[in-house]
Motif scaffolding. Structure first.
Motif, PDB file in Angstrom:
ATOM      1  N   HIS A  58     -58.058  -0.749 -56.498  1.00  7.34           N
ATOM      2  CA  HIS A  58     -57.882  -0.461 -58.045  1.00  7.34           C
ATOM      3  C   HIS A  58     -59.222  -0.171 -57.981  1.00  7.34           C
ATOM      4  O   HIS A  58     -59.524   1.190 -58.024  1.00  7.34           O
ATOM      5  CB  HIS A  58     -57.615  -1.915 -58.448  1.00  7.34           C
ATOM      6  CG  HIS A  58     -58.216  -1.814 -59.983  1.00  7.34           C
ATOM      7  ND1 HIS A  58     -57.186   0.151 -61.135  1.00  7.34           N
ATOM      8  CD2 HIS A  58     -58.789  -2.248 -60.950  1.00  7.34           C
ATOM      9  CE1 HIS A  58     -57.093  -0.506 -62.004  1.00  7.34           C
ATOM     10  NE2 HIS A  58     -58.429  -0.875 -61.974  1.00  7.34           N
ATOM     11  N   ASP A  61     -59.342   3.056 -56.023  1.00  5.07           N
ATOM     12  CA  ASP A  61     -58.773   3.872 -57.217  1.00  5.07           C
ATOM     13  C   ASP A  61     -60.020   4.421 -58.549  1.00  5.07           C
ATOM     14  O   ASP A  61     -60.177   5.910 -58.432  1.00  5.07           O
ATOM     15  CB  ASP A  61     -57.530   3.678 -57.716  1.00  5.07           C
ATOM     16  CG  ASP A  61     -56.786   3.417 -56.974  1.00  5.07           C
ATOM     17  OD1 ASP A  61     -56.642   4.580 -55.328  1.00  5.07           O
ATOM     18  OD2 ASP A  61     -55.232   3.102 -57.566  1.00  5.07           O
ATOM     19  N   GLU A  62     -60.900   3.982 -58.909  1.00  8.17           N
ATOM     20  CA  GLU A  62     -61.579   4.177 -60.389  1.00  8.17           C
ATOM     21  C   GLU A  62     -62.643   4.863 -59.097  1.00  8.17           C
ATOM     22  O   GLU A  62     -63.421   5.964 -59.956  1.00  8.17           O
ATOM     23  CB  GLU A  62     -62.268   2.474 -60.158  1.00  8.17           C
ATOM     24  CG  GLU A  62     -61.583   1.806 -61.367  1.00  8.17           C
ATOM     25  CD  GLU A  62     -62.238   0.404 -61.839  1.00  8.17           C
ATOM     26  OE1 GLU A  62     -62.339   0.664 -63.555  1.00  8.17           O
ATOM     27  OE2 GLU A  62     -62.573  -0.422 -61.180  1.00  8.17           O
ATOM     28  N   GLY A  64     -62.326   7.031 -57.580  1.00  8.04           N
ATOM     29  CA  GLY A  64     -61.831   8.710 -57.143  1.00  8.04           C
ATOM     30  C   GLY A  64     -61.455   9.502 -58.294  1.00  8.04           C
ATOM     31  O   GLY A  64     -61.296  10.057 -58.023  1.00  8.04           O
ATOM     32  N   SER A  65     -62.184   8.486 -59.464  1.00  8.67           N
ATOM     33  CA  SER A  65     -62.037   9.579 -60.937  1.00  8.67           C
ATOM     34  C   SER A  65     -63.141   9.516 -62.011  1.00  8.67           C
ATOM     35  O   SER A  65     -63.926   8.926 -61.158  1.00  8.67           O
ATOM     36  CB  SER A  65     -61.069   8.908 -62.292  1.00  8.67           C
ATOM     37  OG  SER A  65     -60.907   9.259 -63.597  1.00  8.67           O
ATOM     38  N   ALA A  66     -63.694  10.770 -62.515  1.00 12.38           N
ATOM     39  CA  ALA A  66     -65.031  10.915 -62.671  1.00 12.38           C
ATOM     40  C   ALA A  66     -65.034   9.625 -64.109  1.00 12.38           C
ATOM     41  O   ALA A  66     -65.977   9.845 -64.316  1.00 12.38           O
ATOM     42  CB  ALA A  66     -64.949  12.281 -62.923  1.00 12.38           C
ATOM     43  N   ASP A  67     -63.714   9.469 -64.654  1.00 13.98           N
ATOM     44  CA  ASP A  67     -63.954   8.090 -66.097  1.00 13.98           C
ATOM     45  C   ASP A  67     -64.548   6.777 -65.275  1.00 13.98           C
ATOM     46  O   ASP A  67     -65.204   6.535 -66.175  1.00 13.98           O
ATOM     47  CB  ASP A  67     -63.272   7.998 -66.643  1.00 13.98           C
ATOM     48  CG  ASP A  67     -61.962   9.479 -66.999  1.00 13.98           C
ATOM     49  OD1 ASP A  67     -62.418  10.085 -66.682  1.00 13.98           O
ATOM     50  OD2 ASP A  67     -61.191   9.208 -67.129  1.00 13.98           O
ATOM     51  N   THR A  68     -64.216   6.926 -64.467  1.00 15.00           N
ATOM     52  CA  THR A  68     -64.120   5.527 -64.186  1.00 15.00           C
ATOM     53  C   THR A  68     -65.257   5.399 -62.612  1.00 15.00           C
ATOM     54  O   THR A  68     -66.089   4.100 -62.313  1.00 15.00           O
ATOM     55  CB  THR A  68     -62.872   4.763 -63.541  1.00 15.00           C
ATOM     56  OG1 THR A  68     -62.271   5.784 -63.036  1.00 15.00           O
ATOM     57  CG2 THR A  68     -62.790   4.396 -64.690  1.00 15.00           C
ATOM     58  N   PHE A  69     -65.575   6.523 -62.137  1.00 16.25           N
ATOM     59  CA  PHE A  69     -66.309   6.609 -61.183  1.00 16.25           C
ATOM     60  C   PHE A  69     -67.687   5.516 -61.251  1.00 16.25           C
ATOM     61  O   PHE A  69     -68.718   5.710 -62.378  1.00 16.25           O
ATOM     62  CB  PHE A  69     -67.099   7.782 -60.459  1.00 16.25           C
ATOM     63  CG  PHE A  69     -68.275   8.505 -59.840  1.00 16.25           C
ATOM     64  CD1 PHE A  69     -67.929   7.407 -58.240  1.00 16.25           C
ATOM     65  CD2 PHE A  69     -69.442   8.220 -60.148  1.00 16.25           C
ATOM     66  CE1 PHE A  69     -69.620   8.316 -57.204  1.00 16.25           C
ATOM     67  CE2 PHE A  69     -70.396   8.582 -58.803  1.00 16.25           C
ATOM     68  CZ  PHE A  69     -70.047   7.884 -57.713  1.00 16.25           C
TER      69      PHE A  69
END
Ligand code: PLP
Length: 404
Positions: A58, A61-62, A64-69
């Protein structure tokens, strides 16, 4: 002209594991068909708990995303982990430790090696004999121990506190009062534990003498008995005299993932100086934080499912420990530890030298242990066996030793 840090030249050769490796290789070259079982290594073998793997996926994956990086972690650790640790490991057990007294790191080894930096260079140190070598070596590197005396197996400037069968492997107070006292319970290598009254006596000793206890609780998860403290902060007054180290390595199989933490209470002072402040400053200057994904994995260890899965791993190792301890005792050996720790401290028969007994086990039973002399002179007539192997190998190894 540049000069090297000559304190490093005072270090006793770390020949223990290389010498074990050399002897095993030599034996295997002569006997290529021998099936050698290694019960000497202090590393876990069970895979990570499912909850930990889910949390890792999980968190990846975070990333890999601009909002959760996430970039740099806060240098003292993410608050989601510090709050969870403070609640589950301390307040739920009746210890008054707050999240901001917890410093998250990538393991207990670096913390217990580095902690000496915040104390005066001429601080005196006391260690158990036998001892986890990191405590001594890190002080040698800092120039605090004087020369090594190979005859005695000791550094001149270190106060060694013998842990023997006579004191049930729990040290007596030393003749000379030390500034820093390293204690590790449940103990590596002896597997011994301290009862709460015994640890309370050490806390009282430290308070009365103005010493600081550096308490390594890396193996607390293996405690099975009720009257054994999991944390030094279960003792009265410990917040004014003790620092505690914890590790996820043996608790949750993080030896390859890397996570640990150190507790420094805000009340703790040395000569009026806040040790919390010094360590925070050191951490901020020399460390950039444990990885986000690993801190999320650490948090998962405390979830309901995570706790149960980790408990099962520990139960697996502790069953190995029981098999080793009871098997050896039934075969007439004196074996200690293994009840609240993953280590069994095996006395060599008839007072044989540990290396000689190592050779006997290697050549006659094809089993590898760790000679106790590697942990200090009081370990000379002992061998450390660990419960971290597979069940099958553990059973086979003990059967072979019994047949000797
Ligand atoms: N403290 C003791 C007594 C240990 O035996 C070990 C590992 O073997 C450690 C600390 C190191 O733990 P970590 O893997 O968290 O660095």
């Amino acid at each position: 002209m540049v000069r090297a840090n000559e304190n490093y030249l005072k270090l006793r050769g770390s020949y223990l594991f290389s010498e074990i490796g050399r002897r095993v290789r030599e034996y295997q070259t002569l006997h290529p068909d021998a099936e050698v079982i290694r019960l000497g290594i202090g590393d876990v073998t069970q895979p990570l708990a499912k909850e930990v793997i889910t949390a890792l996926h999980h968190a990846v994956d975070e990333m890999g995303s601009a909002d959760t990086f996430r970039g740099y972690a806060p240098d003292l650790g993410y608050s989601f982990l510090r709050e969870t640790i403070a609640r589950c490991d301390y307040t739920d057990r009746g210890c008054d430790i707050s999240p901001d007294e917890i410093f998250v790191s990538d393991g207990a080894k670096c913390d217990c090696a580095n902690i000496q930096e915040i104390f005066a260079p001429d601080s005196s140190i006391a260690v158990c004999d036998p001892v986890y070598p990191v405590y001594v070596d890190s002080n040698v590197m800092a120039g605090r121990t004087g020369e090594y005396n190979p005859g005695a197996g000791c550094y001149k400037g270190v106060i060694y506190m013998p842990c023997t069968e006579g004191n049930r492997f729990v040290p007596d107070f030393p003749d000379k009062t030390p500034d820093l006292i390293y204690l590790c319970f449940p103990n590596n290598p002896t597997g011994a534990v301290m009862k709460k009254e015994q640890l309370q006596d050490w806390v009282n000793y430290a308070i009365n003498n103005g010493s600081v206890i550096l308490f390594d609780a890396a193996y607390e998860a293996y405690i099975a008995q009720e009257d054994i403290p999991h944390s030094i902060y279960e003792c009265r007054g410990a917040k004014s005299c003790a620092i505690e180290f914890r590790s996820f390595s043996k608790t949750a199989g993080f030896t390859g993932l890397r996570l640990g933490y150190t507790v420094i209470p805000k009340d703790l002072k040395a000569g009026g100086v806040s040790l919390w402040q010094l360590w925070a400053r050191r951490h901020g200057t020399k460390y950039n934080g444990a990885p986000y994904i690993v801190q999320r994995a650490g948090e998962a260890v405390y979830s309901e499912k995570g706790r149960e899965q980790v408990r099962q791993q520990i139960a697996y190792y502790m069953e190995n420990a029981r098999i080793i301890r009871e098997g050896l005792t039934a075969a007439g050996y004196s074996a200690f530890g293994g009840e609240n720790a993953p280590y069994i401290w095996l006395k060599t028969p008839g007072g044989t030298d540990g290396w000689k007994f190592f050779d006997t086990l290697l050549t006659k039973a094809n089993v590898v242990g760790t000679p106790g002399a590697g942990f200090g002179p009081a370990g000379e007539q002992y061998l450390r066996l660990t419960a971290f192997g597979s069940r099958e190998n553990t059973i086979k190894a003990i059967e072979r030793i019994r047949q000797l």
